[in-house]
Design an enzyme around this catalytic site. Structure first.
Site, PDB file in Angstrom:
ATOM      1  N   LYS A  94      72.958 -65.787 -16.236  1.00  0.00           N
ATOM      2  CA  LYS A  94      71.661 -65.097 -16.179  1.00  0.00           C
ATOM      3  C   LYS A  94      71.815 -63.629 -16.588  1.00  0.00           C
ATOM      4  O   LYS A  94      72.928 -63.098 -16.621  1.00  0.00           O
ATOM      5  CB  LYS A  94      71.080 -65.215 -14.769  1.00  0.00           C
ATOM      6  CG  LYS A  94      71.984 -64.731 -13.661  1.00  0.00           C
ATOM      7  CD  LYS A  94      71.463 -65.175 -12.301  1.00  0.00           C
ATOM      8  CE  LYS A  94      72.357 -64.697 -11.187  1.00  0.00           C
ATOM      9  NZ  LYS A  94      71.947 -65.224  -9.880  1.00  0.00           N
TER      10      LYS A  94
ATOM     11  N   TYR B 261      73.887 -28.761 -18.512  1.00  0.00           N
ATOM     12  CA  TYR B 261      72.544 -28.487 -17.994  1.00  0.00           C
ATOM     13  C   TYR B 261      72.563 -27.853 -16.603  1.00  0.00           C
ATOM     14  O   TYR B 261      73.412 -28.181 -15.765  1.00  0.00           O
ATOM     15  CB  TYR B 261      71.761 -29.803 -17.869  1.00  0.00           C
ATOM     16  CG  TYR B 261      71.171 -30.305 -19.168  1.00  0.00           C
ATOM     17  CD1 TYR B 261      70.257 -29.565 -19.896  1.00  0.00           C
ATOM     18  CD2 TYR B 261      71.521 -31.577 -19.640  1.00  0.00           C
ATOM     19  CE1 TYR B 261      69.709 -30.057 -21.074  1.00  0.00           C
ATOM     20  CE2 TYR B 261      70.970 -32.077 -20.814  1.00  0.00           C
ATOM     21  CZ  TYR B 261      70.064 -31.308 -21.522  1.00  0.00           C
ATOM     22  OH  TYR B 261      69.522 -31.797 -22.680  1.00  0.00           O
TER      23      TYR B 261
HETATM   24  C1  LIG Z   1      73.226 -65.715  -9.346  1.00  0.00           C
HETATM   25  C2  LIG Z   1      73.347 -67.073  -8.768  1.00  0.00           C
HETATM   26  C3  LIG Z   1      74.588 -67.724  -8.781  1.00  0.00           C
HETATM   27  C4  LIG Z   1      75.847 -67.077  -9.276  1.00  0.00           C
HETATM   28  O1  LIG Z   1      76.253 -66.117  -8.347  1.00  0.00           O
HETATM   29  P1  LIG Z   1      77.658 -65.341  -8.494  1.00  0.00           P
HETATM   30  O2  LIG Z   1      77.831 -64.680  -7.184  1.00  0.00           O
HETATM   31  O3  LIG Z   1      77.491 -64.379  -9.614  1.00  0.00           O
HETATM   32  O4  LIG Z   1      78.696 -66.354  -8.783  1.00  0.00           O
HETATM   33  C5  LIG Z   1      74.632 -69.018  -8.313  1.00  0.00           C
HETATM   34  N1  LIG Z   1      73.537 -69.631  -7.835  1.00  0.00           N
HETATM   35  C6  LIG Z   1      72.334 -69.028  -7.777  1.00  0.00           C
HETATM   36  C7  LIG Z   1      71.173 -69.772  -7.231  1.00  0.00           C
HETATM   37  C8  LIG Z   1      72.201 -67.730  -8.226  1.00  0.00           C
HETATM   38  O5  LIG Z   1      71.014 -67.123  -8.159  1.00  0.00           O
END
Ligand SMILES: *Cc1c(COP(=O)(O)O)cnc(C)c1O
Length: 376
Positions: free
Chosen positions: A41, A268
């Site tokens: 993602k 700055y």
């Molecule tokens: C983001 C997410 C994962 C992956 O999580 P990590 O801690 O990055 O491995 C797995 N399952 C769901 C539902 C998620 O939202």
């Protein structure tokens, strides 16, 4: 060479062999029947989802999850092979695309199930079960609603999953809550079995779930950040997670050097006043590239020719200044803001801690202007 063409101004270097090492290490922690579902993602935590998915396909990984349907379509259009699961909510008007691109949609709760049913579209789905996190999922107590889902004609249910919200910690409270969530999930599975439902693919653990609860029996582990060699925070590192290798470096170049006199201000708002005569260098990277303003004025440590030094003054949008009074540094030299140079190293945890956030947020802030260079 391609690589040198891209080493201009500021860039990210992505070490695919570190990703391979991490996949191998994580695989050792999986039960023999459990496969990796790579969670890519937010553009694969900003590593570029298409590049990473292509590489993972080469490593025989054929299951992916993303947050949105647009992220899923991007992977499919790049000819990524395998099941792609959308973890989030897809709008009613976009549901036809799930079928069109052969994607799998999460049933995020019971009213969303009604929406999918109403669409009458043939859709592959995984059911999310809320076992205690209270974010997304069908409440584990409402078991009869699940039977309705399995008898729904237009939906094919190929998976069922839950998400743990305390698998990163080692306190008794956290461990008990993991157990509570697992018990709730198992109660759902047992109920379905009693009702002669063929159980679809099960998945529960994300990165810390795999590292802290190894050899757990399920069909998939949803691995995200650990693939890239870190967890959210170094506060929760176990010996097992220390085997991971960070897969990304952030580099830039010195584009100008100058001498400044004692009592001169640098940058700055007169935030930095030289305590002595100094030599400084201007580096072509700034906070719009994702190198946070919180690294201003000495907080940020950088590496030049294997030597450590610090920022001086406020980080600017596109530039920053470093102190090179006592080090060997010249125009054109590479500045490492994250990663290794010689014996020295700056880790993602250091950047996360110094900017009071977690590693994933540091990764996601790296800007669009940065070229990404992949090597193995
Ligand atoms: C983001 C997410 C994962 C992956 O999580 P990590 O801690 O990055 O491995 C797995 N399952 C769901 C539902 C998620 O939202």
């Amino acid at each position: 060479m391609e690589i040198f063409k891209n080493k201009k101004r500021a860039w990210l270097e992505i070490d695919l062999s570190a990703i391979k090492h991490n996949i191998e290490h994580l695989s050792k922690n999986l039960d023999k029947n459990c496969n990796i579902m790579a969670v890519l993602k937010a553009n694969a935590y900003n590593f570029d989802s298409v590049e990473i998915a292509k590489y993972l396909n080469k490593l025989n990984i054929y299951n992916f999850a993303v947050a949105t349907i647009d992220e899923a379509i991007e992977l499919r259009q790049a000819n990524i092979i395998g099941e792609i699961l959308v973890l989030g909510y897809t709008e009613f008007n976009d549901l036809y695309k799930l079928h069109m691109y052969d994607l799998t949609q999460t049933i995020v709760d019971i009213s969303y199930f009604e929406l999918l049913k109403k669409s009458k579209l043939r859709i592959k789905t995984h059911i999310a079960i809320d076992t205690g996190m209270h974010r997304l999922g069908v409440d584990y107590i409402n078991k009869d609603e699940l039977l309705e889902m399995f008898s729904c004609k237009n939906l094919t249910i190929t998976g069922i999953y839950t998400h743990l919200c305390t698998s990163d910690g080692f306190s008794k409270e956290f461990e008990n809550f993991v157990k509570y969530q697992l018990d709730n999930f198992n109660s759902v599975i047992n109920f379905l079995e009693k009702n002669s439902i063929k159980i679809p693919k099960k998945h529960v653990q994300a990165s810390t779930g795999v590292l802290n609860y190894p050899k757990f029996k399920s069909d998939f582990a949803r691995l995200g950040v650990a693939i890239f060699g870190v967890l959210c925070s170094d506060k929760t590192l176990s010996n097992n997670s220390k085997e991971l290798k960070e897969a990304i470096s952030l580099k830039s170049k010195i584009i100008s050097t100058k001498n400044v006199k004692k009592e001169d201000y640098i940058g700055y708002s007169q935030v930095y006043k030289a305590k002595k005569d100094m030599r400084i260098a201007t580096v072509s990277i700034g906070y719009c590239d994702g190198y946070s303003r919180s690294f201003s004025n000495g907080i940020g440590t950088v590496l030049v020719n294997g030597q450590k030094t610090n920022t001086v003054g406020l980080i600017c949008m596109d530039l920053l200044m470093i102190d090179i009074t006592n080090i060997n540094a010249n125009v054109g030299d590479i500045v490492t803001l994250l990663g290794k140079d010689g014996k020295e190293e700056i880790s993602l945890y250091e950047l996360a801690n110094k900017s009071s956030t977690i590693t994933i947020e540091v990764l996601n802030h790296f800007g669009e202007r940065l070229k990404k260079i992949y090597f193995e």
